[in-house]
Write a protein that holds these residues in place. Sequence first.
Motif, PDB file in Angstrom:
ATOM      1  N   ASN A  82     100.332   0.878  -7.260  1.00 50.58           N
ATOM      2  CA  ASN A  82     101.167   0.053  -7.060  1.00 50.58           C
ATOM      3  C   ASN A  82     101.517   0.207  -5.363  1.00 50.58           C
ATOM      4  O   ASN A  82     101.673  -1.214  -4.593  1.00 50.58           O
ATOM      5  N   GLU A  83     101.753   1.145  -4.782  1.00 51.01           N
ATOM      6  CA  GLU A  83     101.785   1.415  -3.270  1.00 51.01           C
ATOM      7  C   GLU A  83     100.363   0.719  -2.568  1.00 51.01           C
ATOM      8  O   GLU A  83     100.647   0.113  -1.503  1.00 51.01           O
ATOM      9  N   MET A  84      99.440   1.220  -3.242  1.00 54.72           N
ATOM     10  CA  MET A  84      98.159   0.649  -2.524  1.00 54.72           C
ATOM     11  C   MET A  84      98.250  -1.119  -2.210  1.00 54.72           C
ATOM     12  O   MET A  84      98.178  -1.679  -1.427  1.00 54.72           O
ATOM     13  N   LEU A  85      98.738  -1.526  -3.550  1.00 59.25           N
ATOM     14  CA  LEU A  85      98.644  -3.145  -3.563  1.00 59.25           C
ATOM     15  C   LEU A  85      99.846  -3.567  -2.625  1.00 59.25           C
ATOM     16  O   LEU A  85      99.673  -4.658  -1.887  1.00 59.25           O
ATOM     17  N   LYS A  86     100.899  -3.086  -2.520  1.00 56.97           N
ATOM     18  CA  LYS A  86     102.012  -3.104  -1.701  1.00 56.97           C
ATOM     19  C   LYS A  86     101.485  -3.361  -0.148  1.00 56.97           C
ATOM     20  O   LYS A  86     101.914  -4.097   0.537  1.00 56.97           O
ATOM     21  N   ARG A  87     100.782  -2.459  -0.090  1.00 61.52           N
ATOM     22  CA  ARG A  87     100.312  -2.241   1.689  1.00 61.52           C
ATOM     23  C   ARG A  87      99.416  -3.368   1.757  1.00 61.52           C
ATOM     24  O   ARG A  87      99.376  -3.753   2.952  1.00 61.52           O
ATOM     25  N   VAL A  88      98.693  -3.608   1.139  1.00 58.06           N
ATOM     26  CA  VAL A  88      97.469  -4.867   1.259  1.00 58.06           C
ATOM     27  C   VAL A  88      98.638  -5.945   1.427  1.00 58.06           C
ATOM     28  O   VAL A  88      98.323  -6.880   2.258  1.00 58.06           O
ATOM     29  N   ALA A  89      99.436  -6.255   0.611  1.00 57.14           N
ATOM     30  CA  ALA A  89     100.413  -7.431   0.456  1.00 57.14           C
ATOM     31  C   ALA A  89     101.145  -7.422   1.828  1.00 57.14           C
ATOM     32  O   ALA A  89     101.139  -8.349   2.475  1.00 57.14           O
ATOM     33  N   ALA A  90     101.509  -6.399   2.448  1.00 55.35           N
ATOM     34  CA  ALA A  90     102.395  -6.339   3.631  1.00 55.35           C
ATOM     35  C   ALA A  90     101.435  -6.491   4.731  1.00 55.35           C
ATOM     36  O   ALA A  90     101.877  -7.387   5.794  1.00 55.35           O
ATOM     37  N   MET A  91     100.310  -5.986   4.683  1.00 62.34           N
ATOM     38  CA  MET A  91      99.415  -6.348   5.857  1.00 62.34           C
ATOM     39  C   MET A  91      99.059  -7.741   5.841  1.00 62.34           C
ATOM     40  O   MET A  91      99.043  -8.309   7.104  1.00 62.34           O
ATOM     41  N   LYS A  92      98.817  -8.442   4.858  1.00 65.23           N
ATOM     42  CA  LYS A  92      98.511 -10.008   4.805  1.00 65.23           C
ATOM     43  C   LYS A  92      99.612 -10.661   5.075  1.00 65.23           C
ATOM     44  O   LYS A  92      99.592 -11.882   5.783  1.00 65.23           O
ATOM     45  N   ALA A  93     100.925 -10.427   4.762  1.00 68.22           N
ATOM     46  CA  ALA A  93     102.133 -11.074   5.250  1.00 68.22           C
ATOM     47  C   ALA A  93     102.150 -11.166   6.657  1.00 68.22           C
ATOM     48  O   ALA A  93     102.884 -11.942   7.328  1.00 68.22           O
ATOM     49  N   ALA A  94     101.757  -9.887   7.234  1.00 63.45           N
ATOM     50  CA  ALA A  94     102.017  -9.888   8.781  1.00 63.45           C
ATOM     51  C   ALA A  94     100.936 -10.620   9.639  1.00 63.45           C
ATOM     52  O   ALA A  94     101.090 -10.651  10.816  1.00 63.45           O
ATOM     53  N   GLY A  95     100.028 -11.124   8.714  1.00 65.79           N
ATOM     54  CA  GLY A  95      98.933 -11.823   9.426  1.00 65.79           C
ATOM     55  C   GLY A  95      97.576 -11.048   9.500  1.00 65.79           C
ATOM     56  O   GLY A  95      96.624 -11.675  10.221  1.00 65.79           O
ATOM     57  N   VAL A  96      97.348 -10.026   8.894  1.00 61.12           N
ATOM     58  CA  VAL A  96      96.074  -9.033   9.047  1.00 61.12           C
ATOM     59  C   VAL A  96      95.120  -9.864   8.181  1.00 61.12           C
ATOM     60  O   VAL A  96      95.229 -10.343   7.017  1.00 61.12           O
ATOM     61  N   GLN A  97      93.843 -10.163   8.535  1.00 64.69           N
ATOM     62  CA  GLN A  97      92.654 -10.452   7.799  1.00 64.69           C
ATOM     63  C   GLN A  97      92.078  -9.292   6.892  1.00 64.69           C
ATOM     64  O   GLN A  97      91.683  -8.156   7.528  1.00 64.69           O
ATOM     65  N   PHE A  98      92.440  -9.381   5.803  1.00 61.76           N
ATOM     66  CA  PHE A  98      91.947  -8.106   4.842  1.00 61.76           C
ATOM     67  C   PHE A  98      90.961  -8.519   4.120  1.00 61.76           C
ATOM     68  O   PHE A  98      90.705  -9.582   3.308  1.00 61.76           O
ATOM     69  N   ILE A  99      89.880  -7.587   4.170  1.00 60.16           N
ATOM     70  CA  ILE A  99      88.443  -8.047   3.266  1.00 60.16           C
ATOM     71  C   ILE A  99      88.309  -6.901   2.425  1.00 60.16           C
ATOM     72  O   ILE A  99      88.496  -5.639   2.907  1.00 60.16           O
ATOM     73  N   ALA A 100      88.008  -6.803   1.177  1.00 63.33           N
ATOM     74  CA  ALA A 100      87.743  -5.709   0.225  1.00 63.33           C
ATOM     75  C   ALA A 100      86.145  -5.890  -0.069  1.00 63.33           C
ATOM     76  O   ALA A 100      85.785  -6.897  -0.929  1.00 63.33           O
ATOM     77  N   LEU A 101      85.270  -4.955   0.289  1.00 62.04           N
ATOM     78  CA  LEU A 101      83.988  -4.863  -0.333  1.00 62.04           C
ATOM     79  C   LEU A 101      83.777  -3.876  -1.264  1.00 62.04           C
ATOM     80  O   LEU A 101      83.958  -2.815  -1.001  1.00 62.04           O
ATOM     81  N   LEU A 102      83.415  -4.302  -2.451  1.00 63.53           N
ATOM     82  CA  LEU A 102      82.948  -3.320  -3.505  1.00 63.53           C
ATOM     83  C   LEU A 102      81.781  -2.345  -3.169  1.00 63.53           C
ATOM     84  O   LEU A 102      81.699  -1.329  -3.738  1.00 63.53           O
ATOM     85  N   ALA A 103      80.914  -2.841  -2.199  1.00 58.22           N
ATOM     86  CA  ALA A 103      79.715  -2.152  -1.926  1.00 58.22           C
ATOM     87  C   ALA A 103      79.175  -2.931  -0.594  1.00 58.22           C
ATOM     88  O   ALA A 103      79.339  -4.086  -0.457  1.00 58.22           O
ATOM     89  N   LEU A 104      78.734  -2.151   0.148  1.00 58.17           N
ATOM     90  CA  LEU A 104      77.816  -2.836   1.489  1.00 58.17           C
ATOM     91  C   LEU A 104      76.485  -2.120   1.162  1.00 58.17           C
ATOM     92  O   LEU A 104      76.175  -1.168   1.904  1.00 58.17           O
ATOM     93  N   SER A 105      75.702  -2.779   0.446  1.00 62.23           N
ATOM     94  CA  SER A 105      74.144  -2.057   0.292  1.00 62.23           C
ATOM     95  C   SER A 105      73.483  -3.218  -0.469  1.00 62.23           C
ATOM     96  O   SER A 105      74.041  -4.298  -0.515  1.00 62.23           O
ATOM     97  N   ASP A 106      72.128  -2.947  -0.665  1.00 67.69           N
ATOM     98  CA  ASP A 106      71.316  -4.097  -1.186  1.00 67.69           C
ATOM     99  C   ASP A 106      71.112  -3.815  -2.525  1.00 67.69           C
ATOM    100  O   ASP A 106      70.372  -4.405  -3.204  1.00 67.69           O
ATOM    101  N   GLU A 107      72.004  -2.879  -3.073  1.00 67.90           N
ATOM    102  CA  GLU A 107      71.818  -2.624  -4.583  1.00 67.90           C
ATOM    103  C   GLU A 107      72.363  -3.708  -5.647  1.00 67.90           C
ATOM    104  O   GLU A 107      71.889  -3.800  -6.764  1.00 67.90           O
ATOM    105  N   GLY A 108      72.930  -4.696  -5.037  1.00 66.83           N
ATOM    106  CA  GLY A 108      73.445  -5.778  -6.091  1.00 66.83           C
ATOM    107  C   GLY A 108      74.902  -5.353  -6.545  1.00 66.83           C
ATOM    108  O   GLY A 108      75.829  -4.580  -5.911  1.00 66.83           O
ATOM    109  N   ALA A 109      75.004  -5.784  -7.887  1.00 64.04           N
ATOM    110  CA  ALA A 109      76.690  -5.663  -8.224  1.00 64.04           C
ATOM    111  C   ALA A 109      76.793  -4.153  -8.655  1.00 64.04           C
ATOM    112  O   ALA A 109      75.844  -3.603  -9.483  1.00 64.04           O
ATOM    113  N   PRO A 110      77.904  -3.437  -8.063  1.00 67.99           N
ATOM    114  CA  PRO A 110      77.896  -2.172  -8.089  1.00 67.99           C
ATOM    115  C   PRO A 110      79.013  -1.866  -9.444  1.00 67.99           C
ATOM    116  O   PRO A 110      79.607  -2.852  -9.873  1.00 67.99           O
TER     117      PRO A 110
END
Length: 377
Positions: A305-333
Amino acid sequence: MTDRQDDERMRRWRLVLGGDADGTGVRLTGRDAAMDGALGALYREDGKRSAGLGGSAPKVARWLGDIREYFPTSVVRLMQQDAISRLGLDRLLLEPEMLAAVEPDVHLVGTLLSLKHALPETTRETARAVVGKVVADLERRLADKTRSTVGGALDRSARVNRPRHRDIDWDRTIRANLSKYLPEYRTVVPERLVGYARAQRAVKKEVILCIDQSGSMAPSVVHSAVFGAVLASMPSLDTRLVVFDTSVVDLTEQLSDPVDVLFATQLGGGTDINRALAYCQSRISRPSETIVVLISDLYEGGIRNEMLKRVAAMKAAGVQFIALLALSDEGAPAYDHAHAQALAELGAPAFACTPDAFPEIMAAAIEKRPLPVPERG
């Protein structure tokens, strides 16, 4: 022609199925028999596989040479990965002669980094050279496209519609006002001026790459280090690179050399995304000009819950937030679907990204336009 095609089809089936000639009627000789032996040493399931490779470094070195002779590079890399996972050959990579025989790739780098504390002195320089070759290949493939795509986005994001006279981009101003052309005067009336922001705004955007260094994320860590170095080389970006497991390490000072970054990581261990995001949040000075890229499979060992609150707070402040499940050529992780859904509900969709697509993702974030999220297959 049909008979030759049938013979070739049966030959291929014989190589796929392995074993002796029973069932296909094909008996292999010469090069085909040698290829079959190399495949059987790795994939035979009849109890004889250990006799093919065993734990003998000379045998494995010869086998590595054989597969490089018989198969294309993409197949060689796959067979090396399988040999490490199926036969436990990772310990043999501690020998410099073995490292000299392998075909370097991202997965091999991940294995070497996981073994780095066990590397003997005689192997460390060889291991570093292998990692350096893979990093150099990735930089050649990705750097120019990244600088071009991200640099273009930075230029576009810096344009202003009320520029000073000296900052007017006349070419784009004319293009933007072509509909206002007055034929009787043979001129364009520039109702909208397009220009650039003042030059003293040297750093336009801040980027924080927050990278999960758990063992499953090894290919993503390698690509992230390369992208971090490329982004850090761009004067208009202030780039920070943070890696985490249950602890958090800021590797920004080492970004000039991605090989140093990789050898400073610690693949494996637990995951505390909340702690990592808390650190990143503390480093943000201009929220509306900051992009935070979390690269993680989202298997959180910290406080959800604290993790999600931090993401919400950053977005509310104007931060562009991107979550990448992987940065690789392997496809769906493999990833935590519940956490991915929770982030999506906060306006931060989580998705896997290939290295070739990453520059456009960053460009969209810089320009604050919708991210080109790939469709899930």
